[in-house]
Design a protein around this motif. Structure first.
Motif, mmCIF file in Angstrom:
data_model
loop_
_atom_site.group_PDB
_atom_site.id
_atom_site.type_symbol
_atom_site.label_atom_id
_atom_site.label_comp_id
_atom_site.label_asym_id
_atom_site.label_seq_id
_atom_site.Cartn_x
_atom_site.Cartn_y
_atom_site.Cartn_z
ATOM 1 N N SER A 178 0.825 -1.210 0.000
ATOM 2 C CA SER A 178 0.000 0.000 0.000
ATOM 3 C C SER A 178 0.858 1.259 0.000
ATOM 4 N N VAL A 179 1.904 1.261 0.802
ATOM 5 C CA VAL A 179 2.787 2.427 0.878
ATOM 6 C C VAL A 179 3.488 2.651 -0.456
ATOM 7 N N VAL A 180 3.993 1.587 -1.053
ATOM 8 C CA VAL A 180 4.685 1.710 -2.340
ATOM 9 C C VAL A 180 3.737 2.223 -3.415
ATOM 10 N N VAL A 181 2.517 1.681 -3.445
ATOM 11 C CA VAL A 181 1.521 2.106 -4.428
ATOM 12 C C VAL A 181 1.150 3.569 -4.222
ATOM 13 N N ALA A 182 0.983 3.978 -2.968
ATOM 14 C CA ALA A 182 0.649 5.380 -2.678
ATOM 15 C C ALA A 182 1.767 6.312 -3.140
ATOM 16 N N LEU A 183 3.015 5.904 -2.953
ATOM 17 C CA LEU A 183 4.138 6.730 -3.378
ATOM 18 C C LEU A 183 4.223 6.832 -4.897
ATOM 19 N N LEU A 184 3.939 5.717 -5.577
ATOM 20 C CA LEU A 184 4.046 5.691 -7.034
ATOM 21 C C LEU A 184 2.868 6.364 -7.729
ATOM 22 N N TYR A 185 1.653 6.108 -7.212
ATOM 23 C CA TYR A 185 0.449 6.517 -7.939
ATOM 24 C C TYR A 185 -0.545 7.306 -7.091
ATOM 25 N N GLY A 186 -0.090 7.872 -5.982
ATOM 26 C CA GLY A 186 -0.985 8.628 -5.111
ATOM 27 C C GLY A 186 -1.845 9.667 -5.820
ATOM 28 N N PRO A 187 -1.275 10.445 -6.762
ATOM 29 C CA PRO A 187 -2.087 11.469 -7.443
ATOM 30 C C PRO A 187 -3.265 10.911 -8.241
ATOM 31 N N LEU A 188 -3.287 9.606 -8.496
ATOM 32 C CA LEU A 188 -4.432 9.023 -9.199
ATOM 33 C C LEU A 188 -5.743 9.294 -8.481
ATOM 34 N N ILE A 189 -5.669 9.471 -7.150
ATOM 35 C CA ILE A 189 -6.895 9.613 -6.366
ATOM 36 C C ILE A 189 -7.764 10.757 -6.864
ATOM 37 N N TRP A 190 -7.138 11.797 -7.457
ATOM 38 C CA TRP A 190 -7.921 12.928 -7.953
ATOM 39 C C TRP A 190 -8.770 12.537 -9.165
ATOM 40 N N GLY A 191 -8.435 11.428 -9.798
ATOM 41 C CA GLY A 191 -9.186 11.001 -10.973
ATOM 42 C C GLY A 191 -10.580 10.479 -10.676
ATOM 43 N N VAL A 192 -10.891 10.247 -9.384
ATOM 44 C CA VAL A 192 -12.232 9.765 -9.044
ATOM 45 C C VAL A 192 -13.222 10.912 -8.895
ATOM 46 N N LEU A 193 -12.733 12.150 -8.922
ATOM 47 C CA LEU A 193 -13.620 13.306 -8.756
ATOM 48 C C LEU A 193 -14.314 13.653 -10.074
ATOM 49 N N PRO A 194 -15.526 14.175 -10.000
ATOM 50 C CA PRO A 194 -16.243 14.557 -11.229
ATOM 51 C C PRO A 194 -15.426 15.509 -12.089
ATOM 52 N N SER A 195 -15.462 15.266 -13.379
ATOM 53 C CA SER A 195 -14.700 16.074 -14.318
ATOM 54 C C SER A 195 -15.531 16.327 -15.567
ATOM 55 N N ARG A 196 -15.367 17.518 -16.119
ATOM 56 C CA ARG A 196 -16.048 17.856 -17.370
ATOM 57 C C ARG A 196 -15.131 17.698 -18.578
ATOM 58 N N ARG A 197 -13.920 17.214 -18.342
ATOM 59 C CA ARG A 197 -12.973 17.053 -19.442
ATOM 60 C C ARG A 197 -13.472 16.013 -20.438
ATOM 61 N N ARG A 198 -13.470 16.367 -21.684
ATOM 62 C CA ARG A 198 -13.933 15.476 -22.732
ATOM 63 C C ARG A 198 -13.022 14.242 -22.799
ATOM 64 N N GLY A 199 -13.651 13.078 -22.881
ATOM 65 C CA GLY A 199 -12.886 11.849 -23.023
ATOM 66 C C GLY A 199 -12.452 11.228 -21.709
ATOM 67 N N ILE A 200 -12.829 11.845 -20.573
ATOM 68 C CA ILE A 200 -12.474 11.303 -19.264
ATOM 69 C C ILE A 200 -13.716 10.689 -18.625
ATOM 70 N N SER A 201 -13.682 9.379 -18.409
ATOM 71 C CA SER A 201 -14.818 8.698 -17.788
ATOM 72 C C SER A 201 -14.573 8.614 -16.280
ATOM 73 N N TRP A 202 -14.825 9.735 -15.589
ATOM 74 C CA TRP A 202 -14.550 9.745 -14.160
ATOM 75 C C TRP A 202 -15.454 8.759 -13.414
ATOM 76 N N GLN A 203 -16.614 8.458 -13.995
ATOM 77 C CA GLN A 203 -17.488 7.470 -13.348
ATOM 78 C C GLN A 203 -16.809 6.093 -13.323
ATOM 79 N N GLY A 204 -16.114 5.767 -14.420
ATOM 80 C CA GLY A 204 -15.374 4.508 -14.447
ATOM 81 C C GLY A 204 -14.264 4.490 -13.419
ATOM 82 N N HIS A 205 -13.578 5.629 -13.269
ATOM 83 C CA HIS A 205 -12.524 5.736 -12.258
ATOM 84 C C HIS A 205 -13.111 5.538 -10.859
ATOM 85 N N LEU A 206 -14.192 6.271 -10.583
ATOM 86 C CA LEU A 206 -14.796 6.236 -9.246
ATOM 87 C C LEU A 206 -15.295 4.838 -8.898
#
Length: 199
Positions: free
Chosen positions: A145-173
Motif C-alpha cells: 500500500s505504501v509503495v503504491v501510494a508513493l508511485l500513484y498517489g495522485p491518481l486519487i484525484w481522478g475519481v472526482l467529477p470532471s467535465r474534461r472530454r474523453g475522461i470517464s470519471w465514473q469509471g474511475h470512481l
C-alpha cells in the motif's frame, strides 16, 4: 498468503500481465488498422440495453494510441502488485472491479456517450491495493500500500467529477469503489469463486 517472489512465480505473473496487455494491444491494432475504430461501438452506452454488452468489452478497447499507451504502464504495474497476493485473488479482484466499474458507468454516466478503456480496472487495482492493508492488518499488504501510494498517489484525484472530454470519471470512481469492496469482502468472494470453479 502473499505470492512469494520466486523465479517461477515472477515468470507466471509476467506471463499473465503480458497476455492481458497483448490482447488489449492486438485488439487496438486490429481496430485502428483494419476496422476503422468500429470495435469502439462495443463500449458502454449508459442506460441502454445494447450498452450493457460494453460492460464486458469496454476495458479491452481504447480510443487512440495515446489512450492505450497511457493505460498500459499503470495497468502493468498495479496489476503486478495485485498479482503478488496470488493468482486467485488477482482473478477475483479483476472480475469484481470489471463488473462494478462497468455497472457504475452504465447507471450513472451521461446519456448518449460511449465509454471505453482500462482505466476503471486500473483505478480498481489502486483502490484494492490501498485499502487491503486496512482490512487485513498485515505487514506485506501495508508495504504494498505504501509503495503504491508513493508511485500513484495522485491518481486519487481522478475519481472526482470532471467535465474534461474523453475522461470517464465514473469509471474511475466505481472502479476504485470496486477495488475497496473486493478488499473488504475478499475471503467471501474467494470462496464464491472457488465454489463456482468447482461447479
Amino acid at each position: 498468503m502473499p505470492f512469494s517472489l520466486t523465479a517461477n512465480n515472477v515468470a507466471t505473473q509476467a506471463k499473465i500481465i503480458g497476455v492481458l496487455i497483448t490482447i488489449i494491444w492486438m485488439l487496438e491494432i486490429v481496430d485502428q488498422l483494419l476496422l476503422q475504430h468500429r470495435l469502439n461501438r462495443l463500449g458502454i452506452v449508459p442506460r441502454t440495453q445494447i450498452g450493457l454488452r460494453g460492460i464486458l468489452f469496454a476495458p479491452l478497447l481504447h480510443g487512440t494510441w495515446n489512450h492505450l499507451i497511457a493505460n498500459t504502464l499503470p495497468f502493468a504495474v498495479l496489476g503486478w502488485f495485485t498479482l503478488l497476493h496470488g493468482v486467485t485473488e488477482f482473478t477475483v479482484a479483476t472480475a469484481v472491479i470489471w463488473l462494478v466499474s462497468g455497472l457504475g458507468i452504465w447507471l450513472f454516466a451521461a446519456p448518449n456517450t460511449i465509454h471505453i478503456g482500462a482505466s476503471g480496472i486500473i483505478f480498481g487495482y489502486f483502490g484494492f491495493l490501498l485499502s487491503r492493508s486496512y482490512f487485513e492488518q498485515e505487514l506485506f499488504s501495508a508495504t504494498v500500500s505504501v509503495v503504491v501510494a508513493l508511485l500513484y498517489g495522485p491518481l486519487i484525484w481522478g475519481v472526482l467529477p470532471s467535465r474534461r472530454r474523453g475522461i470517464s470519471w465514473q469509471g474511475h470512481l466505481f472502479g476504485f469503489v470496486g477495488g475497496i469492496l473486493t478488499a473488504r469482502y475478499l475471503p467471501e468472494l474467494r470462496q464464491l469463486f472457488e465454489l463456482l470453479a468447482i461447479t
